[in-house]
Write an enzyme that holds these catalytic residues in place. Structure first.
Site, PDB file in Angstrom:
ATOM      1  N   SER A 152       0.830  -1.203   0.000  1.00 12.66           N
ATOM      2  CA  SER A 152       0.000   0.000   0.000  1.00 12.66           C
ATOM      3  C   SER A 152       0.871   1.263   0.000  1.00 12.66           C
ATOM      4  O   SER A 152       1.637   1.487  -0.931  1.00 12.66           O
ATOM      5  CB  SER A 152      -0.968  -0.044   1.189  1.00 12.66           C
ATOM      6  OG  SER A 152      -1.979   0.911   1.059  1.00 12.66           O
ATOM      7  N   ASP A 251     -10.170  -3.733  -4.942  1.00 12.48           N
ATOM      8  CA  ASP A 251      -9.342  -2.707  -4.320  1.00 12.48           C
ATOM      9  C   ASP A 251      -9.387  -1.460  -5.186  1.00 12.48           C
ATOM     10  O   ASP A 251      -9.160  -1.546  -6.399  1.00 12.48           O
ATOM     11  CB  ASP A 251      -7.902  -3.221  -4.208  1.00 12.48           C
ATOM     12  CG  ASP A 251      -6.945  -2.244  -3.545  1.00 12.48           C
ATOM     13  OD1 ASP A 251      -7.363  -1.129  -3.168  1.00 12.48           O
ATOM     14  OD2 ASP A 251      -5.761  -2.594  -3.396  1.00 12.48           O
ATOM     15  N   HIS A 281      -8.085  -5.012  -0.467  1.00  7.03           N
ATOM     16  CA  HIS A 281      -6.917  -4.257  -0.027  1.00  7.03           C
ATOM     17  C   HIS A 281      -6.614  -4.609   1.433  1.00  7.03           C
ATOM     18  O   HIS A 281      -7.507  -4.686   2.271  1.00  7.03           O
ATOM     19  CB  HIS A 281      -7.173  -2.756  -0.144  1.00  7.03           C
ATOM     20  CG  HIS A 281      -5.965  -1.931   0.118  1.00  7.03           C
ATOM     21  ND1 HIS A 281      -5.094  -1.556  -0.881  1.00  7.03           N
ATOM     22  CD2 HIS A 281      -5.457  -1.415   1.268  1.00  7.03           C
ATOM     23  CE1 HIS A 281      -4.119  -0.838  -0.362  1.00  7.03           C
ATOM     24  NE2 HIS A 281      -4.310  -0.752   0.951  1.00  7.03           N
TER      25      HIS A 281
END
Length: 307
Positions: A152, A251, A281
């Site tokens: 991320s 996501d 995610h």
């Protein structure tokens, strides 16, 4: 296994916009209370960025590592939207990575926004990478056996460190692993990436949360156009590491991560892009028994063996 209707309703109920920093940090800290935590050999250390001591944690791959033998290394940058999370919350993830890959994992406790805005956290990560590649941090480490990795916001930081390293000429990473990376800075309805609209409301991480994270991280609107802030905006992506990009099907960041991989490939780099089917995610922080995590570990090990 597809997400069933009941789970979709639960996810939708839990998906809301807005980030309250302290509340979000307290919530993520619950992950540090982990009954399945793996107790492996680990060492805390630090590297300086100017006068600031950056905390590090080393996760050793085995209990019988010879003192003179330096294993391959993963330099790990954690996620959390540049705002939340810390290495204690990623203890299980890093321990699993060390055990599964046979790598020494070095996790970086970079400074967080909004207290420390762009590029402070990035420069903390860069300082550690520079110390590692130059031999200051681990004198006998082989630079060819170092891999940058992050999930991320951590994937964003890994990509930005690679770009900055090429531009500054200090070192040149050999490989990087970007796990559902944030590579863009626009999470409005005007985003060029369809996944922001398709997956931006009902799958835990929302487009609204991403807008807040970006606003906390950026000092101003100009920062959001900087390729070290949003690597997919970089005009020159030549001389970048061999790259593995893992994305999650449901996501909002999916398409920008894949687009970054495609742009890297178009610039002449070796790139492998893998979309984890049915995943959300943040799945990488789940236990190793989750099939999405197992699949991602298989992809990581395969990539390391090939490069």
């Amino acid at each position: 296994m597809a997400i069933n209707r009941t789970m979709l309703k639960v996810l939708k109920a839990l998906s809301f916009d807005g980030i309250e920093v302290e509340a979000a940090r307290h919530l993520t800290d619950l992950k540090a209370i982990d009954p399945l935590k793996i107790f492996r050999r680990k060492v805390d250390y630090q590297v300086y960025n100017g006068t600031y001591p950056i905390p590090l944690r080393f996760y050793l791959p085995g209990e019988s590592q010879e003192e003179e033998e330096i294993p391959p290394i993963m330099l790990f940058f954690h996620g959390g939207g540049w705002v939340t999370e810390h290495i204690e919350n990623y203890d299980r993830v890093c321990a699993r990575l060390a055990k599964a890959t046979g790598h020494l994992v070095v996790a970086v406790e970079y400074r967080l926004a909004p207290e420390y805005k762009f590029p402070t956290g990035l420069m903390d990560c860069y300082a550690v990478a520079d110390a590692l590649y130059s031999g200051i941090l681990i004198p006998k480490a082989d630079p060819e056996k170092i891999t940058l990795i992050g999930d991320s916001a951590g994937g964003n930081l890994a990509a930005a460190v690679s770009l900055m390293a090429r531009d500054k000429g200090d070192f040149l990473p050999r490989r990087q692993i970007l796990i559902y990376p944030a590579t863009n800075s626009d999470y409005s309805d005007n985003s060029p990436f369809a996944s922001v609209r398709e997956n931006g409301t009902d799958y835990l991480l929302t487009a609204g949360k991403m807008r807040d994270y970006v606003d906390y991280y950026a000092r101003n609107e100009e920062d959001k156009k900087n390729p070290y802030f949003a690597p997919v905006l970089a005009e020159d992506l030549t001389r970048q590491p061999d790259t593995l990009i893992l994305t999650a099907e449901f996501d909002p960041l999916r398409d920008e991560g894949e687009a970054y991989g495609e742009k890297l490939a178009q610039a002449g780099n070796r790139v492998k892009i893998c979309r984890i089917k049915d995943a959300l995610h943040g799945f990488f922080s789940l236990g190793i028994k989750f099939y999405h995590v197992q699949e991602s570990f298989d992809k990581i090990i395969e990539f390391l063996e090939e490069t």
